[in-house]
Design a protein around this motif. Structure first.
Motif, PDB file in Angstrom:
ATOM      1  N   ALA A   7      94.111 -32.033 -36.396  1.00  0.00           N
ATOM      2  CA  ALA A   7      94.722 -30.686 -36.092  1.00  0.00           C
ATOM      3  C   ALA A   7      94.940 -30.500 -34.838  1.00  0.00           C
ATOM      4  N   LYS A   8      96.012 -30.138 -34.108  1.00  0.00           N
ATOM      5  CA  LYS A   8      96.554 -29.866 -32.791  1.00  0.00           C
ATOM      6  C   LYS A   8      96.203 -28.025 -32.708  1.00  0.00           C
ATOM      7  N   PRO A   9      95.693 -27.985 -31.348  1.00  0.00           N
ATOM      8  CA  PRO A   9      95.676 -26.306 -31.100  1.00  0.00           C
ATOM      9  C   PRO A   9      96.674 -25.484 -31.519  1.00  0.00           C
ATOM     10  N   GLY A  10      97.851 -25.833 -31.206  1.00  0.00           N
ATOM     11  CA  GLY A  10      98.986 -25.112 -31.626  1.00  0.00           C
ATOM     12  C   GLY A  10      99.450 -24.868 -32.999  1.00  0.00           C
ATOM     13  N   GLU A  11      99.057 -25.846 -33.816  1.00  0.00           N
ATOM     14  CA  GLU A  11      99.503 -25.659 -35.214  1.00  0.00           C
ATOM     15  C   GLU A  11      98.356 -25.338 -36.244  1.00  0.00           C
ATOM     16  N   VAL A  12      97.397 -24.570 -35.693  1.00  0.00           N
ATOM     17  CA  VAL A  12      96.449 -24.126 -36.521  1.00  0.00           C
ATOM     18  C   VAL A  12      96.955 -22.450 -36.810  1.00  0.00           C
ATOM     19  N   THR A  13      96.717 -22.178 -38.177  1.00  0.00           N
ATOM     20  CA  THR A  13      97.073 -20.931 -38.553  1.00  0.00           C
ATOM     21  C   THR A  13      95.835 -19.879 -38.707  1.00  0.00           C
ATOM     22  N   ARG A  14      95.440 -19.057 -38.117  1.00  0.00           N
ATOM     23  CA  ARG A  14      94.323 -18.346 -37.868  1.00  0.00           C
ATOM     24  C   ARG A  14      94.404 -17.019 -39.081  1.00  0.00           C
ATOM     25  N   ASN A  15      93.501 -16.788 -39.938  1.00  0.00           N
ATOM     26  CA  ASN A  15      93.460 -15.815 -40.728  1.00  0.00           C
ATOM     27  C   ASN A  15      92.467 -14.802 -40.315  1.00  0.00           C
ATOM     28  N   TRP A  16      92.312 -13.489 -40.805  1.00  0.00           N
ATOM     29  CA  TRP A  16      91.285 -12.473 -40.366  1.00  0.00           C
ATOM     30  C   TRP A  16      90.403 -12.712 -41.725  1.00  0.00           C
ATOM     31  N   PRO A  43      90.380 -27.734 -45.064  1.00  0.00           N
ATOM     32  CA  PRO A  43      90.514 -28.945 -45.113  1.00  0.00           C
ATOM     33  C   PRO A  43      91.111 -29.871 -43.641  1.00  0.00           C
ATOM     34  N   GLN A  44      91.683 -29.028 -42.984  1.00  0.00           N
ATOM     35  CA  GLN A  44      92.087 -29.397 -41.609  1.00  0.00           C
ATOM     36  C   GLN A  44      91.280 -29.338 -40.429  1.00  0.00           C
ATOM     37  N   TYR A  45      89.901 -29.297 -40.880  1.00  0.00           N
ATOM     38  CA  TYR A  45      88.770 -29.299 -39.985  1.00  0.00           C
ATOM     39  C   TYR A  45      88.942 -30.386 -38.852  1.00  0.00           C
ATOM     40  N   THR A  46      88.694 -30.004 -37.632  1.00  0.00           N
ATOM     41  CA  THR A  46      88.623 -31.072 -36.428  1.00  0.00           C
ATOM     42  C   THR A  46      87.416 -30.823 -35.570  1.00  0.00           C
ATOM     43  N   PRO A  47      86.551 -31.777 -35.632  1.00  0.00           N
ATOM     44  CA  PRO A  47      85.513 -31.093 -34.602  1.00  0.00           C
ATOM     45  C   PRO A  47      85.636 -30.769 -33.286  1.00  0.00           C
ATOM     46  N   HIS A  48      86.782 -31.399 -32.563  1.00  0.00           N
ATOM     47  CA  HIS A  48      87.078 -31.075 -31.267  1.00  0.00           C
ATOM     48  C   HIS A  48      87.970 -30.135 -31.028  1.00  0.00           C
ATOM     49  N   THR A  49      88.676 -29.272 -31.984  1.00  0.00           N
ATOM     50  CA  THR A  49      89.654 -28.484 -31.858  1.00  0.00           C
ATOM     51  C   THR A  49      89.005 -27.236 -32.664  1.00  0.00           C
ATOM     52  N   ASP A  50      89.516 -26.218 -32.022  1.00  0.00           N
ATOM     53  CA  ASP A  50      89.248 -24.720 -32.582  1.00  0.00           C
ATOM     54  C   ASP A  50      90.035 -24.628 -33.692  1.00  0.00           C
ATOM     55  N   THR A  51      89.511 -24.641 -34.904  1.00  0.00           N
ATOM     56  CA  THR A  51      90.510 -24.427 -36.421  1.00  0.00           C
ATOM     57  C   THR A  51      90.010 -23.440 -36.980  1.00  0.00           C
ATOM     58  N   GLY A  52      89.047 -22.493 -36.483  1.00  0.00           N
ATOM     59  CA  GLY A  52      88.641 -21.508 -37.067  1.00  0.00           C
ATOM     60  C   GLY A  52      89.302 -20.118 -37.475  1.00  0.00           C
TER      61      GLY A  52
END
Length: 145
Positions: A7-16, A43-52
Motif C-alpha cells: 500500500a502506498k500512502p496516497g491510495e489508503v482509504t481511511r474510515n472512522w 487486507p492491504q496492511y503494510t508495516p512501513h505505511t500508515d494504513t490505519g
C-alpha cells in the motif's frame, strides 16, 4: 510470477471507527484501538505505511481494570531535575484526566518511531458520550469483537 502488493500512502482509504469504552477492560480496549490505528485489520496492511483508520473512543471515564490493579497501578513522569519524579495512581488519573489513561495505554502499543507518532494522531478520546466527529459518520464497533 506475482509480486507482493504494498500500500502506498496516497491510495489508503481511511474510515472512522467509534468505540464505546463503557465497561471495557483497559488493555483489551487499547489493543483493539492500536490494531485499527495501525491498519492490521485490513487486507492491504503494510508495516512501513500508515494504513490505519481514525479511532474515536467515548466514555473513557467508564473504563475498568481487572483485579487489584485499580489500587496498585501507578503512572509516573520525570521532570529531569533531582526529586522531580511525580507519581499518581490509576484512580487519581481517572478522576483528573481519564482520556490520558487510554491514550497512554494505546501509545505503548504503537511503534516507537515517526510512523507510530503519526498513527497516534488519529486517536481521539473523550471522557463523556459526546464527540465532535459526527460529520465523519464513524461506524460503531464492539471492542470485544
Amino acid at each position: 510470477m506475482k509480486s507482493t502488493q504494498y500500500a502506498k500512502p496516497g491510495e489508503v482509504t481511511r474510515n472512522w471507527v467509534l468505540i464505546d469504552a463503557e465497561g471495557a477492560t483497559l488493555g483489551r480496549l487499547a489493543t483493539k484501538a492500536a490494531m485499527i490505528l495501525r491498519g492490521k485489520n485490513k487486507p492491504q496492511y503494510t508495516p512501513h505505511t500508515d494504513t490505519g483508520d481514525f479511532v474515536v473512543i467515548i466514555n473513557a471515564d467508564k473504563v475498568q481494570l481487572t483485579g487489584v490493579k485499580a489500587d496498585s497501578k501507578r503512572y509516573w513522569r520525570y521532570s529531569g531535575w533531582l526529586g522531580g519524579m511525580k507519581f499518581e495512581s490509576f484512580k487519581e488519573a481517572m478522576e483528573k484526566h481519564p482520556e490520558r489513561v487510554i491514550e497512554h495505554a494505546v501509545k505503548g502499543m504503537l511503534p516507537k518511531s515517526s510512523l507510530g507518532r503519526k498513527q497516534f494522531t488519529k486517536l481521539k478520546v473523550y471522557a463523556g458520550p459526546e464527540h465532535p466527529h459526527a460529520a465523519q459518520n464513524p461506524v460503531q464497533i464492539d471492542w470485544r469483537a
